[in-house]
Design a protein around this motif. Structure first.
Motif, short mmCIF file in Angstrom:
data_model
loop_
_atom_site.label_atom_id
_atom_site.label_comp_id
_atom_site.label_asym_id
_atom_site.label_seq_id
_atom_site.Cartn_x
_atom_site.Cartn_y
_atom_site.Cartn_z
N TYR A 85 0.68 16.53 53.34
CA TYR A 85 -0.62 17.18 53.20
C TYR A 85 -1.56 16.24 52.46
CZ TYR A 85 -3.73 21.15 51.99
OH TYR A 85 -4.79 22.01 51.83
N LEU A 86 -2.59 15.75 53.16
CA LEU A 86 -3.63 14.90 52.57
C LEU A 86 -4.80 15.80 52.22
CD1 LEU A 86 -1.80 13.13 54.45
CD2 LEU A 86 -3.73 11.59 54.60
N ARG A 87 -5.05 15.97 50.92
CA ARG A 87 -6.04 16.92 50.44
C ARG A 87 -7.40 16.26 50.21
NH1 ARG A 87 -2.33 19.77 45.82
NH2 ARG A 87 -1.12 21.11 47.19
N ALA A 88 -8.44 17.06 50.28
CA ALA A 88 -9.80 16.58 50.10
C ALA A 88 -10.08 16.11 48.67
CB ALA A 88 -10.80 17.66 50.50
N ASP A 89 -9.23 16.50 47.71
CA ASP A 89 -9.44 16.05 46.32
C ASP A 89 -8.85 14.66 46.08
OD1 ASP A 89 -6.69 16.46 46.20
OD2 ASP A 89 -6.79 18.03 44.67
N ALA A 144 -4.51 23.69 55.62
CA ALA A 144 -5.51 22.66 55.35
C ALA A 144 -6.92 23.25 55.30
CB ALA A 144 -5.44 21.57 56.40
N GLU A 197 4.20 14.42 44.89
CA GLU A 197 2.75 14.58 44.85
C GLU A 197 2.10 13.41 44.14
OE1 GLU A 197 -0.71 17.74 43.44
OE2 GLU A 197 1.39 18.31 43.29
N ARG A 226 -2.98 18.06 57.44
CA ARG A 226 -1.61 18.45 57.11
C ARG A 226 -0.76 18.32 58.36
NH1 ARG A 226 1.17 23.80 56.64
NH2 ARG A 226 2.87 23.54 55.15
N SER A 245 -5.62 13.84 46.62
CA SER A 245 -4.17 13.90 46.39
C SER A 245 -3.42 14.00 47.71
CB SER A 245 -3.81 15.08 45.49
OG SER A 245 -4.11 16.32 46.14
N THR A 246 -2.13 13.63 47.66
CA THR A 246 -1.26 13.73 48.82
C THR A 246 0.03 14.40 48.37
OG1 THR A 246 -2.16 11.74 49.82
CG2 THR A 246 0.02 12.43 50.57
N GLU A 288 -9.42 18.14 55.36
CA GLU A 288 -8.04 17.81 54.99
C GLU A 288 -7.18 17.65 56.24
OE1 GLU A 288 -7.81 19.92 50.64
OE2 GLU A 288 -6.93 21.01 52.32
#
Length: 190
Positions: A103-107, A79, A126, A85, A109-110, A83
């Protein structure tokens, strides 16, 4: 004062009202061990594994040890700042390995994934910030696009109007059928 130590075991003990509290037994070095209450974040149901490292701090009131943080020193963090994870791990010999992750991303997306023993994803789900969803299995990726169309791993498609096009290019809505005498019956009815 805080101390670091290797976690030897993890348990949930019962409190006076039947509630369950996580505790860890920690090797502080030199043969000294301590049993400490594990203070974790609310809404996260997760326990460390033996071999992880714990930060032990003692309360001022009675000196009771508390594990205020733990870390997995064997699996590299993924991460980035901002973010989150979450992983599920198993003990595999002298190491641990990640078997699944969310994983929860800063953009925006998951990604939810499962992994084989070598750490290679076996399946991935995703969701992108644009609303598209990609489900990848050993057969390949299936993409659900924001416009409602779908691209399947076998080459077939479902377009935004709802027409299914096979991997060989045959349109469900636009193809014709051959009748008993070899005459086309015409396009499919709406």
């Amino acid at each position: 004062m805080a101390e670091l130590g290797k976690i030897l075991s993890v348990a949930r003990i019962e409190g006076p009202n039947g509630e369950k509290y996580p505790t860890v037994k920690v090797d502080q070095g030199g043969g000294a061990t301590v049993n400490a209450s594990l203070l974790t974040t609310p809404n996260v149901d997760s326990l460390p594994l033996p071999g992880d490292v714990a930060n032990i701090a003692r309360t001022k009131r009675n000196g009771a040890p508390n594990a205020t943080a733990t870390v997995d020193p064997r699996n590299a963090p993924v991460a980035l700042p901002g973010e989150f994870r979450a992983t599920a791990r198993v003990i595999d010999g002298d190491a641990t390995r990640v078997v699944s992750a969310a994983y929860l991303r800063a953009d925006g997306s998951t990604v939810i994934s499962t992994f084989d023993p070598e750490g290679v994803p076996t399946a991935t789900f995703e969701v992108s910030a644009d609303g598209s969803v990609v489900i990848t299995t050993p057969a390949g990726p299936n993409t659900f696009n924001p416009d409602g169309s779908v691209d399947f791993s076998n080459g077939a498609q479902l377009d935004a109007t709802g027409d299914y096009i096979s991997a060989t290019g045959i349109s469900l809505n636009k193809h014709t059928h051959v009748g008993n005498l070899g005459n086309p019956t015409g396009p499919a009815l709406p």
